[in-house]
Structures are given as C-alpha cells and as structure tokens.
Design a protein around this motif. Structure first.
Motif, mmCIF file in Angstrom:
data_model
loop_
_atom_site.group_PDB
_atom_site.id
_atom_site.type_symbol
_atom_site.label_atom_id
_atom_site.label_comp_id
_atom_site.label_asym_id
_atom_site.label_seq_id
_atom_site.Cartn_x
_atom_site.Cartn_y
_atom_site.Cartn_z
ATOM 1 N N CYS A 120 1.531 -7.986 -6.551
ATOM 2 C CA CYS A 120 1.437 -6.775 -5.729
ATOM 3 C C CYS A 120 1.489 -7.120 -4.239
ATOM 4 C CB CYS A 120 0.156 -6.012 -6.047
ATOM 5 S SG CYS A 120 0.186 -5.237 -7.667
ATOM 6 N N CYS A 123 5.102 -7.978 -3.407
ATOM 7 C CA CYS A 123 5.917 -6.757 -3.340
ATOM 8 C C CYS A 123 5.611 -5.975 -2.065
ATOM 9 C CB CYS A 123 5.670 -5.881 -4.564
ATOM 10 S SG CYS A 123 6.355 -6.559 -6.073
ATOM 11 N N GLY A 124 4.340 -5.918 -1.700
ATOM 12 C CA GLY A 124 3.978 -5.230 -0.459
ATOM 13 C C GLY A 124 4.570 -5.923 0.761
ATOM 14 N N ALA A 126 7.297 -7.778 0.834
ATOM 15 C CA ALA A 126 8.744 -7.548 0.797
ATOM 16 C C ALA A 126 9.066 -6.129 1.274
ATOM 17 C CB ALA A 126 9.274 -7.783 -0.624
ATOM 18 N N TRP A 127 8.290 -5.146 0.821
ATOM 19 C CA TRP A 127 8.523 -3.766 1.254
ATOM 20 C C TRP A 127 8.320 -3.619 2.758
ATOM 21 C CZ3 TRP A 127 5.314 0.142 3.224
ATOM 22 C CH2 TRP A 127 5.852 1.425 3.176
ATOM 23 N N TRP A 128 7.259 -4.259 3.253
ATOM 24 C CA TRP A 128 6.982 -4.185 4.686
ATOM 25 C C TRP A 128 8.095 -4.850 5.492
ATOM 26 C CZ3 TRP A 128 5.610 -8.064 8.286
ATOM 27 C CH2 TRP A 128 5.189 -7.580 9.524
ATOM 28 N N ILE A 130 11.253 -5.236 4.625
ATOM 29 C CA ILE A 130 12.493 -4.438 4.540
ATOM 30 C C ILE A 130 12.401 -3.241 5.460
ATOM 31 C CG2 ILE A 130 13.825 -2.941 2.980
ATOM 32 C CD1 ILE A 130 13.213 -4.985 0.761
ATOM 33 N N PHE A 131 11.319 -2.516 5.421
ATOM 34 C CA PHE A 131 11.234 -1.287 6.232
ATOM 35 C C PHE A 131 10.831 -1.566 7.680
ATOM 36 C CE2 PHE A 131 11.007 0.566 1.993
ATOM 37 C CZ PHE A 131 11.953 1.554 2.134
#
Length: 134
Positions: A120, A123-124, A126-128, A130-131
């Motif tokens: 988790c 994934c967090g 990676a999301w941070w 990317i955005f």
C-alpha cells in the motif's frame, strides 16, 4: 512497536514429567527372569537363514541388473538410469505439533500484513509521483 506480541502470554507450558518416587541406594537391582528355551536357538537359526536368503536374492538381482545394463551398452543401446531409492514420504510435509503450527500461522499472518502495508505504501508513493509530475 509491533502489531502482534512475540510471545503468547495466555498459553502455559505443560509441566515436565518428574521422576516418580524416591530411589534408595540400597535397593536391589531389578532382575530379569528369562528362561532359555531349546526352541529359541532353532528359531534364531531359521531367522538368520531367512535373512541370509533375502540378502543373497537382493545381491543376485543387483548383479543381474548390472549384467543387463552392460549388455545393453555393448549393443549400443542406452541403458535406463540407475534408480535412486527415495522414501515415499519424502514429498510430504513434516507433521507439526499444535504449538509449532500456531507459531507458523502467526508468523505467516504477520508477514502477510507487513507485505500488504508495504504494498500500500509503494502504491501510494507511485500514485503521488505520477500525479505530482502533472
């Protein structure tokens, strides 16, 4: 700081078996009363002859198999590989006691929760990333 305690506090060990009764120094040693029978030697002779016969049969089978393999090599045929005797129970998992199984399952669930938390977090991140680049 850990999610689960390492030692189960609500479990008690079984008491060890203690030596029963007192043993006195002047107590006579236990004697085994064993009578010799005339049939014992005859039975032993039969048992030894049976074991010798089984060993001879085993060795004869080995010699015959070796002779067949040599004949096949001579004829240019590839002989079958030598069999490696493995016990049938080699593929089975060892039987664990209840306490060992409990520890194994506790460690496994702990590792599963750690993996889930780290996944988790990854994934967090990676999301941070990317955005945050947008």
């Amino acid at each position: 700081m850990s999610l689960f305690s390492k030692t189960p506090t609500n479990r008690k060990r079984r008491p060890k078996k203690r030596a029963s009764g007192w043993q006195w120094d002047d107590a006579p040693p236990a004697k085994r009363a064993r009578k010799k029978r005339s049939g014992d030697t005859v039975e032993q002779v039969y048992a030894l002859n049976a074991q010798i016969g089984a060993i001879e049969n085993f060795l004869a089978g080995r010699k015959a198999a070796r002779a067949v393999a040599e004949r096949m090599k001579r004829d240019g045929v590839l002989p079958p590989p030598d069999r490696v005797e493995t016990p049938r129970c080699a593929n089975r998992r060892p039987v664990l006691s209840h306490a060992e199984r409990r520890r194994y399952n506790a460690e496994r669930s702990l590792n599963g929760i750690r993996f889930l938390l780290l996944f988790c977090v990854a994934c967090g991140l990676a999301w941070w990333l990317i955005f945050a680049a947008i």
